[in-house]
Enzyme design. Structure first.
Site, PDB file in Angstrom:
ATOM      1  CE  LYS A  14      -2.344   3.642  -1.900  1.00  0.00           C
ATOM      2  NZ  LYS A  14      -3.611   4.162  -2.362  1.00  0.00           N
TER       3      LYS A  14
HETATM    4  C1  LIG Z   1      -3.676   5.050  -3.605  1.00  0.00           C
HETATM    5  C2  LIG Z   1      -4.698   4.880  -4.635  1.00  0.00           C
HETATM    6  C3  LIG Z   1      -4.430   5.157  -5.983  1.00  0.00           C
HETATM    7  C4  LIG Z   1      -3.143   5.770  -6.450  1.00  0.00           C
HETATM    8  O1  LIG Z   1      -2.048   4.959  -6.242  1.00  0.00           O
HETATM    9  P1  LIG Z   1      -0.572   5.482  -6.647  1.00  0.00           P
HETATM   10  O2  LIG Z   1       0.277   4.273  -6.604  1.00  0.00           O
HETATM   11  O3  LIG Z   1      -0.202   6.502  -5.602  1.00  0.00           O
HETATM   12  O4  LIG Z   1      -0.671   6.098  -8.009  1.00  0.00           O
HETATM   13  C5  LIG Z   1      -5.415   4.876  -6.910  1.00  0.00           C
HETATM   14  N1  LIG Z   1      -6.610   4.397  -6.541  1.00  0.00           N
HETATM   15  C6  LIG Z   1      -6.927   4.135  -5.262  1.00  0.00           C
HETATM   16  C7  LIG Z   1      -8.264   3.558  -4.922  1.00  0.00           C
HETATM   17  C8  LIG Z   1      -5.980   4.378  -4.254  1.00  0.00           C
HETATM   18  O5  LIG Z   1      -6.290   4.129  -2.979  1.00  0.00           O
END
Ligand SMILES: *Cc1c(COP(=O)(O)O)cnc(C)c1O
Length: 364
Positions: free
Chosen positions: A164
């Site tokens: 992210k």
């Molecule tokens: C990565 C992601 C998640 C999950 O995030 P985590 O921190 O791994 O639980 C949820 N929604 C979207 C749109 C994502 O890209």
């Protein structure tokens, strides 16, 4: 290193600092609660808002499965909504058409960081008295009419998973404009215990006021988060520059369509650049991906299947494909290209030239 040398490894001053820094980064009106992941923040949102068995929640078909799993875990029923071809986002019209007498909430995902039209979504939610949970996992830095996403609905949930915008290895953040909700979610995050170690006047004493979970973030993660946030402005600026340069390059090739905001009110977080292949090339998408890989260009697909097509959801709900046609199209004919701050403009030029050339070579 200071955290490792110190006495507090979780639920301490670094966590509080990261929450304060994050809230400040998003804007004045927000309260932030650090969590162990975005999925945890989403789960806590539905729990705190009292959504459960017998309730329906509108969810995008085109999203990470965590968005929908969170709804499943509280026993509510996800109702899949198709996306708009230009942005990958749900529209207020599509949401409205899916509302029934059981609908209690709308799950909004800002697809690859392109903000949804939150004016239209909130108008709809208010008219039907629905809760709004924003999944902002790819939308750190995205704004609608100048307000950071996550501050429109009841909660906004962010992810610090490694890929992210910023990372704490694993981690998440819940943002809300409602102070009471933030307090309640803070309790649910840590077993429902009413005071942390630092707040106990008598060592060892505490009470439990609600049925909670352990969705805490450690001090190590929070310290990483604070340092990552300090570099975020520069990170975001580079993403914007890279995204713009790549779009220009691909549009000059004349064959590819680029997902992008359709309104000047929307400021994307430029998580990646999603290029949609023309119809004549769509069936050979995977071949394009392999050729890019051979040329050293890393890519991804958002998302490999619309969520209603994933085995668990297909077996449970068997949603007809006509309900998510645009999502299916996007999922089978698009490629996500990198624009992160690890790339400079020369790298981006290489990515654009390489893809344009591959498309040219594959022309019938
Ligand atoms: C990565 C992601 C998640 C999950 O995030 P985590 O921190 O791994 O639980 C949820 N929604 C979207 C749109 C994502 O890209």
């Amino acid at each position: 290193m200071a955290v490792l040398d110190g006495p507090i490894l979780t639920h301490g001053p670094q966590g509080k600092q990261f929450e304060a820094d994050f809230a400040a980064c998003a804007g004045k009106i927000g309260h932030a609660v650090a969590t162990s992941s975005c999925m945890a923040a989403l789960h806590l949102s539905y729990l705190a808002l009292g959504i459960g068995a017998g309730d329906e929640v509108l969810v995008p078909s085109m999203t990470h499965v965590a968005t929908v799993h969170a709804v499943e875990w509280v026993g509510a029923r996800p109702v899949f909504v198709d996306c708009d071809a230009a942005t990958g986002n749900v529209t207020a019209q599509a949401l409205e058409a899916a509302i029934t007498s059981r609908t209690r909430a709308i799950s909004i995902v800002h697809f690859i960081g392109i903000p949804c039209d939150m004016t239209a979504v909130m108008e709809l939610a208010e008219r039907h008295r629905l809760k709004v949970i924003e999944d902002c996992a790819l939308a750190l830095g995205a704004r609608w009419r100048g307000t950071h996403v996550g501050l429109f609905g009841d909660t906004g949930c962010f992810s610090f998973y490694p890929v992210k915008h910023i990372t704490t290895a694993e981690g998440g953040m819940l943002l809300t404009q409602y102070a009471e909700l933030a307090t309640q979610i803070g309790l649910l995050r840590a077993f429902g215990v009413d005071r942390s170690h630092g707040e106990r006047s008598m060592p060892g004493y505490y009470d439990v006021v609600t049925l909670g979970l352990n969705y805490r973030m450690s001090e190590l993660q929070a310290a990483l988060g604070c340092s990552q946030l300090r570099r975020f402005d520069e990170n975001l600026r580079r993403r914007h520059d890279n995204w713009r340069a790549l779009r220009k390059s691909l549009e000059s090739g004349g064959q590819l369509r680029v997902l992008q905001p359709q309104s000047s009110d929307a400021e994307s977080s430029c998580y990646c650049l999603v290029a949609v292949l023309p119809d004549w090339l769509a069936a050979r998408r995977n071949e394009v991906v392999v050729r890019l890989k051979e040329a050293g260009v890393g890519t991804s697909i958002y998302y490999p299947q619309p969520v209603p097509e994933m085995t668990y959801y297909r077996d449970k709900y068997n949603t007809p494909p006509t309900a998510y046609q645009q999502a299916q199209r996007l999922s089978s004919s698009s490629i996500a290209l990198p624009v992160g701050w690890h790339l400079d403009l020369e790298d981006v030029r290489y990515v654009g030239d390489t893809l344009n050339q591959i498309v040219e070579e594959m022309k019938p």
